[in-house]
Design a protein around this motif. Sequence first.
Motif, PDB file in Angstrom:
ATOM      1  N   GLU A 141       0.713  -1.135  -0.047  1.00 49.87           N
ATOM      2  CA  GLU A 141       0.018   0.105   0.140  1.00 49.87           C
ATOM      3  C   GLU A 141       1.236   1.261   0.354  1.00 49.87           C
ATOM      4  O   GLU A 141       1.992   1.310   0.680  1.00 49.87           O
ATOM      5  N   MET A 142       0.468   2.054  -0.728  1.00 48.71           N
ATOM      6  CA  MET A 142       1.281   3.670  -0.833  1.00 48.71           C
ATOM      7  C   MET A 142       0.147   4.619  -0.616  1.00 48.71           C
ATOM      8  O   MET A 142      -0.905   4.511  -1.036  1.00 48.71           O
ATOM      9  N   ILE A 143       0.501   5.345   0.379  1.00 45.08           N
ATOM     10  CA  ILE A 143      -0.211   6.632   0.716  1.00 45.08           C
ATOM     11  C   ILE A 143       0.413   7.851   0.915  1.00 45.08           C
ATOM     12  O   ILE A 143       1.233   7.730   1.493  1.00 45.08           O
ATOM     13  N   ILE A 144      -0.294   8.814   0.260  1.00 41.76           N
ATOM     14  CA  ILE A 144       0.287  10.320   0.659  1.00 41.76           C
ATOM     15  C   ILE A 144      -0.785  11.080   1.315  1.00 41.76           C
ATOM     16  O   ILE A 144      -2.089  10.959   1.002  1.00 41.76           O
ATOM     17  N   GLY A 145      -0.350  11.671   2.541  1.00 43.62           N
ATOM     18  CA  GLY A 145      -1.412  12.182   3.459  1.00 43.62           C
ATOM     19  C   GLY A 145      -0.641  13.234   3.978  1.00 43.62           C
ATOM     20  O   GLY A 145       0.455  13.582   4.027  1.00 43.62           O
ATOM     21  N   GLU A 146      -1.628  14.224   4.779  1.00 43.55           N
ATOM     22  CA  GLU A 146      -1.261  15.380   5.608  1.00 43.55           C
ATOM     23  C   GLU A 146      -1.953  15.278   7.018  1.00 43.55           C
ATOM     24  O   GLU A 146      -3.285  14.978   6.914  1.00 43.55           O
ATOM     25  N   GLY A 147      -1.203  15.339   8.085  1.00 42.01           N
ATOM     26  CA  GLY A 147      -1.785  15.441   9.199  1.00 42.01           C
ATOM     27  C   GLY A 147      -2.345  14.015   9.659  1.00 42.01           C
ATOM     28  O   GLY A 147      -1.550  13.021   9.428  1.00 42.01           O
ATOM     29  N   LEU A 148      -3.455  13.944   9.923  1.00 42.85           N
ATOM     30  CA  LEU A 148      -4.373  12.619  10.160  1.00 42.85           C
ATOM     31  C   LEU A 148      -4.983  11.906   8.830  1.00 42.85           C
ATOM     32  O   LEU A 148      -5.563  10.802   8.960  1.00 42.85           O
ATOM     33  N   ASP A 149      -5.108  12.653   8.038  1.00 41.71           N
ATOM     34  CA  ASP A 149      -5.809  12.312   6.559  1.00 41.71           C
ATOM     35  C   ASP A 149      -5.046  11.823   5.323  1.00 41.71           C
ATOM     36  O   ASP A 149      -3.997  12.754   4.918  1.00 41.71           O
ATOM     37  N   ALA A 150      -5.543  10.759   4.947  1.00 44.05           N
ATOM     38  CA  ALA A 150      -4.823  10.184   3.722  1.00 44.05           C
ATOM     39  C   ALA A 150      -5.916  10.904   2.406  1.00 44.05           C
ATOM     40  O   ALA A 150      -6.818  11.127   2.538  1.00 44.05           O
ATOM     41  N   LYS A 151      -4.706  11.401   1.631  1.00 46.02           N
ATOM     42  CA  LYS A 151      -5.143  12.332   0.573  1.00 46.02           C
ATOM     43  C   LYS A 151      -5.305  11.275  -0.861  1.00 46.02           C
ATOM     44  O   LYS A 151      -6.357  11.461  -1.508  1.00 46.02           O
ATOM     45  N   ARG A 152      -4.379  10.440  -1.013  1.00 42.26           N
ATOM     46  CA  ARG A 152      -4.165   9.900  -2.180  1.00 42.26           C
ATOM     47  C   ARG A 152      -3.697   8.286  -1.604  1.00 42.26           C
ATOM     48  O   ARG A 152      -2.832   8.342  -0.701  1.00 42.26           O
ATOM     49  N   TYR A 153      -4.343   7.294  -2.203  1.00 39.85           N
ATOM     50  CA  TYR A 153      -3.780   5.931  -1.869  1.00 39.85           C
ATOM     51  C   TYR A 153      -4.054   5.026  -2.720  1.00 39.85           C
ATOM     52  O   TYR A 153      -4.835   4.999  -3.551  1.00 39.85           O
ATOM     53  N   GLU A 154      -3.247   3.821  -2.671  1.00 39.04           N
ATOM     54  CA  GLU A 154      -3.439   2.754  -3.635  1.00 39.04           C
ATOM     55  C   GLU A 154      -2.831   1.427  -3.286  1.00 39.04           C
ATOM     56  O   GLU A 154      -1.886   1.363  -2.544  1.00 39.04           O
ATOM     57  N   SER A 155      -3.202   0.359  -3.796  1.00 39.42           N
ATOM     58  CA  SER A 155      -2.730  -0.876  -3.412  1.00 39.42           C
ATOM     59  C   SER A 155      -2.419  -1.774  -4.453  1.00 39.42           C
ATOM     60  O   SER A 155      -3.035  -1.693  -5.388  1.00 39.42           O
ATOM     61  N   TYR A 156      -1.064  -2.244  -4.296  1.00 42.55           N
ATOM     62  CA  TYR A 156      -0.632  -3.186  -5.446  1.00 42.55           C
ATOM     63  C   TYR A 156      -0.261  -4.457  -5.225  1.00 42.55           C
ATOM     64  O   TYR A 156       0.043  -4.905  -3.817  1.00 42.55           O
ATOM     65  N   ARG A 157      -0.488  -5.422  -5.706  1.00 43.13           N
ATOM     66  CA  ARG A 157      -0.593  -6.869  -5.614  1.00 43.13           C
ATOM     67  C   ARG A 157       0.838  -7.693  -5.523  1.00 43.13           C
ATOM     68  O   ARG A 157       0.801  -8.690  -6.080  1.00 43.13           O
ATOM     69  N   ILE A 158       1.594  -7.116  -4.884  1.00 41.19           N
ATOM     70  CA  ILE A 158       2.872  -7.525  -4.774  1.00 41.19           C
ATOM     71  C   ILE A 158       3.268  -7.442  -3.131  1.00 41.19           C
ATOM     72  O   ILE A 158       2.855  -6.225  -2.516  1.00 41.19           O
ATOM     73  N   GLY A 159       4.136  -8.519  -2.519  1.00 37.85           N
ATOM     74  CA  GLY A 159       4.252  -8.421  -1.250  1.00 37.85           C
ATOM     75  C   GLY A 159       5.569  -9.361  -0.997  1.00 37.85           C
ATOM     76  O   GLY A 159       5.963 -10.157  -1.802  1.00 37.85           O
ATOM     77  N   CYS A 160       5.741  -9.661   0.478  1.00 38.35           N
ATOM     78  CA  CYS A 160       6.933 -10.442   0.745  1.00 38.35           C
ATOM     79  C   CYS A 160       6.841 -11.987   0.430  1.00 38.35           C
ATOM     80  O   CYS A 160       7.686 -12.626   0.019  1.00 38.35           O
ATOM     81  N   VAL A 161       5.740 -12.326   0.775  1.00 35.67           N
ATOM     82  CA  VAL A 161       5.183 -13.586   0.600  1.00 35.67           C
ATOM     83  C   VAL A 161       5.130 -14.213  -0.723  1.00 35.67           C
ATOM     84  O   VAL A 161       5.882 -15.086  -1.435  1.00 35.67           O
ATOM     85  N   ASN A 162       4.388 -13.434  -1.392  1.00 32.67           N
ATOM     86  CA  ASN A 162       4.006 -13.845  -2.979  1.00 32.67           C
ATOM     87  C   ASN A 162       5.205 -13.714  -3.646  1.00 32.67           C
ATOM     88  O   ASN A 162       5.348 -14.441  -4.809  1.00 32.67           O
ATOM     89  N   THR A 163       6.103 -12.579  -3.444  1.00 32.42           N
ATOM     90  CA  THR A 163       7.224 -12.544  -4.286  1.00 32.42           C
ATOM     91  C   THR A 163       8.228 -13.728  -3.791  1.00 32.42           C
ATOM     92  O   THR A 163       8.936 -13.962  -4.875  1.00 32.42           O
ATOM     93  N   SER A 164       8.218 -14.024  -2.653  1.00 32.50           N
ATOM     94  CA  SER A 164       9.356 -14.986  -2.267  1.00 32.50           C
ATOM     95  C   SER A 164       8.936 -16.321  -2.988  1.00 32.50           C
ATOM     96  O   SER A 164       9.810 -17.139  -3.430  1.00 32.50           O
ATOM     97  N   ALA A 263      13.996 -12.296   1.642  1.00 34.51           N
ATOM     98  CA  ALA A 263      14.767 -12.110   0.216  1.00 34.51           C
ATOM     99  C   ALA A 263      13.305 -11.345  -0.900  1.00 34.51           C
ATOM    100  O   ALA A 263      13.562 -10.456  -1.547  1.00 34.51           O
ATOM    101  N   GLY A 264      12.115 -11.792  -0.900  1.00 32.51           N
ATOM    102  CA  GLY A 264      11.173 -11.202  -1.380  1.00 32.51           C
ATOM    103  C   GLY A 264      10.777  -9.926  -1.087  1.00 32.51           C
ATOM    104  O   GLY A 264      10.625  -8.703  -1.817  1.00 32.51           O
ATOM    105  N   GLY A 265      10.763  -9.684   0.414  1.00 31.45           N
ATOM    106  CA  GLY A 265      10.685  -8.373   0.892  1.00 31.45           C
ATOM    107  C   GLY A 265      11.492  -7.331   0.523  1.00 31.45           C
ATOM    108  O   GLY A 265      11.198  -6.160  -0.197  1.00 31.45           O
ATOM    109  N   ILE A 266      12.855  -7.605   0.457  1.00 30.67           N
ATOM    110  CA  ILE A 266      13.923  -6.626  -0.081  1.00 30.67           C
ATOM    111  C   ILE A 266      13.967  -6.391  -1.631  1.00 30.67           C
ATOM    112  O   ILE A 266      13.908  -5.318  -1.944  1.00 30.67           O
ATOM    113  N   ALA A 267      13.172  -7.562  -2.351  1.00 27.39           N
ATOM    114  CA  ALA A 267      12.970  -7.167  -3.796  1.00 27.39           C
ATOM    115  C   ALA A 267      12.145  -6.145  -3.821  1.00 27.39           C
ATOM    116  O   ALA A 267      12.114  -5.017  -4.759  1.00 27.39           O
TER     117      ALA A 267
END
Length: 487
Positions: A141-164, A263-267
């Motif tokens: 997940e990637m998020i850009i926000g200010e204060g306590l509020d997220a302004k833009r966010y997205e989720s991408y289907r890669i992680g440490c387990v499935n990449t490993s 290893a997958g997480g570092i990738a």
Amino acid sequence: MLLGAVDLGSNSFRVEIGRVEGERIVTQSYWKETVRLAGGFDKTGALTPEIQARALAALARFNERLAGLPPERVRAVGTQAMRVATNAPDFLRKAQNVLGYPIDILSGHEEARLVFKGCAQTLPPSDKRRLVVDIGGASTEMIIGEGLDAKRYESYRIGCVNTSIRFFADGRITAKSLERATTACAAELEESMTTFGAGNYDEAYGSAGTFGAVSDICRALGWSDGIVRPEHLEKLRRMLLDMRDISEISFPGLKEDRREVIAGGIAVLTAVYRVLGIEEMRPASGALRVGLLYDLLGRVSNRDTRDVSIETLMEASRLDREQANRVANIAQTIYTTLSPEADAEKVRYLRWAALLHECGMIISSSRYHRHGHYIVSNADMPGFSRLEQDRLAALVLSQRGTLKKVEDELDALISTETVLALRLAVIFAHARKDVALPVMDAKRTSDGFEMRMEEVWLNAHPLTDYLLREETEFWSKIDRHLSIQKF
């Protein structure tokens, strides 16, 4: 007051109980179990019996941790692995029975919003634009926000387990496999550059297990105080290649349960740095489970994020607010007649659906209930889980016309009482002006409702009387009984 959050992550399951102190939540207890849900798929994309058994055993232990907390003070959620599992509904039923609490499956956007909320609560106050990157077991997940509020966010289907699993299934780490993994992750993240790349944020933070593990390694090796820079990732890459096999991985500061997926997480993390042009990233605690706790605090303190989402969608749909509130008020009155011991959560959904019942008119006044169903199903609605959004959309769809379209959802996803209350409210408010309701009462039968309404009132409102008689026919066509008698 105590609140509980359960995060059924794709790598680890976590439960945290927080004690509310004013506006703050202080951790009372925390427990983590490495389940590796994302590593337990069969060829059909279903969670295997073995991984389900491991997960259910962990949830049984979580149940003991949560014992005594009322359902309204516990929020349990599933993330990417449960979003994509082909047998998720079946597993979800078993998981809820064992945990003893409902489990929501979050959308990627909602997961990202809650991650930022959790991190923001634990970081020093700042008016800077903050980028938060959360690498989980099966999504990032990637998020850009200010204060306590997220302004833009997205989720991408890669992680440490499935990449490993994809690139290091045999356990071997080579220059070729590590570069292939990093390049594939970068390709998945390429579109993120425009929204989350350099120039869009002032400072960057890493959250969750993978970044936390890399940060701990950098600190243990004396490279930094936890800050991770590109040169640190390059050093880790060379050290991984020297180790050659996952079984030989041994970094200072690395916990044993992270060894198989580092290893997958570092990738993934290297790809994030390359694509976004990150020069340094600092660790942020909190993450999803803390976000869940603060979101839950809002719900029990009448500061529900979902109310804000409803208001935002009403504004975007340019609704006739007077009519929306009119229908909502009538629906709530009728619901309490149909169900004197009103369920507060059902009342909340009924009111939300009534407020949004005409949102589809922004597309067309013809079949607007179907357009509204589409809008509510697909809108970005912070605070709502996927199931909650589906429930709300089904109620909007049910407001008029035949009931065949929601027959399968009745008493499963949406209650008969809320559907009937909304439909009757739409009928009573058809003239789009305030109306004094007739005196009425109702009783539940084995297959529906019997209602009595004031005859003098109905005789004075012949169109409403006709629409009510037509309504009884709609219910009879799905073998449900609705009788409306005059007195």
